[in-house]
Design an enzyme around this catalytic site. Sequence first.
Site: not given
Length: 337
Positions: A129-131, A157-158, A161, A212
């Site tokens: 991922t780009d994150e 999360y990132s 990854k 939200p």
Amino acid sequence: MKQDERRILVTGGAGFIGSNFVNFVMSQRPNWRIVNLDALTYAGNLANLTDVSDNPNYEFIHGDIRDRQAVVKALSGCDSVVHFAAESHVDRSIADASPFVSTNVLGTQVMLDACREVGTIERFVHIGTDEVYGDLPLDRPDLLFTEQTPLKPSSPYSASKAAADLLALSFQQTFDLPVMVTRCSNNFGPKQFPEKVIPLFVTNLIDSLKVPLYGDGLNVRDWLHVTDHCEAVLGVLERGRVGEVYNIGGNNERSNVDLTHTILELLGCSKDMIQPVEDRLGHDRRYAIDSSKIKAELGWQPTRSAWPDALAETINWYKANESWWRPLKEKAAQGVA
Ligand code: NAD
Ligand code: TDX
């Protein structure tokens, strides 16, 4: 390995991108065989695969990527792997990082070790991922993530990854496992679990519920249609260079507030339906991808991501497929307090 005899193990093929990939590859490469290994977590859904479930070239295996024996068994006869399986939602990783480390890091290590053990894998595409690059400032629109940008992940999360990417690349360097890594921007399209911003907002509005919007809503994401992503992954699988990283993006940056206004407009709703809420912890400001490497090397181009038409088409899919998402809304609400 002959192109028309390929047999791929896809992990996480019951999720959003994995199921779109399985469907896409089976339509584009009808002679390939696909084995789909998926643990069917809250995000896995066999209803995503009804179009291929009777295809004799397709097989589903209910199993966990952390289970070495199950992975070795699933790899039997396979020459390629496309590894999508992961915990994928940033907010859940903030609530509890442990499933992220377990599946994304340890699960990837098990996948890599199992591939070494069977010794038949000629191509291993690890979906990143780009994150992993962290974020970019809003006042520097000239800056983009390239494959050389240092990794600086912000969320559990990132970070998980990023660890998985590095493990995958280390297995290429150390053991000659034929690994390639892709790093893609935010995907949109059919069959995305309604915890992610687009399907969450669209399905809320269909139910006349407010949406939200986190913080000031100025955070920017680069939106890519899921089928454009699948086409890029297929290109990397077939023609990517071993040991390389490929960034994949839509060149389609939108702030969350602009995205929300477009969704409201397309659904005929007023701006009163926006509910400003507390910001996400550690919320990345802007993601923007430089995809020039995959474009130059593999001739890939996004062709399905044109805005706002592609977003309108996606919204129409959720409007037409209420029976797909309604049972998932409750599960989504249970995910993050
Ligand atoms: P998703 O959450 O919709 O699907 C994940 C799938 O993996 C599910 O089918 C789930 O059952 C399966 N899975 C989870 N843990 C497993 C385990 N331990 N063993 C076997 N299967 C397991 O995710 P997604 O949005 O389709 O993302 C797929 C991949 O693409 C992930 O690696 C994600 O990091 C990456 N990615 C996603 C995006 C995006 O915008 N969604 C963008 C870039 C990269
Ligand atoms: O309720 C919400 N309100 C809101 O304002 C949600 C769920 C999100 N947001 C904002 C946060 C982000 O700036 O919208 C943006 C997109 O959020 P998500 O859909 O949660 O995606 P993001 O955090 O950007 O991560 C996604 O893209 C990269 C995927 O979930 C990851 O798996 C992928 O790696």
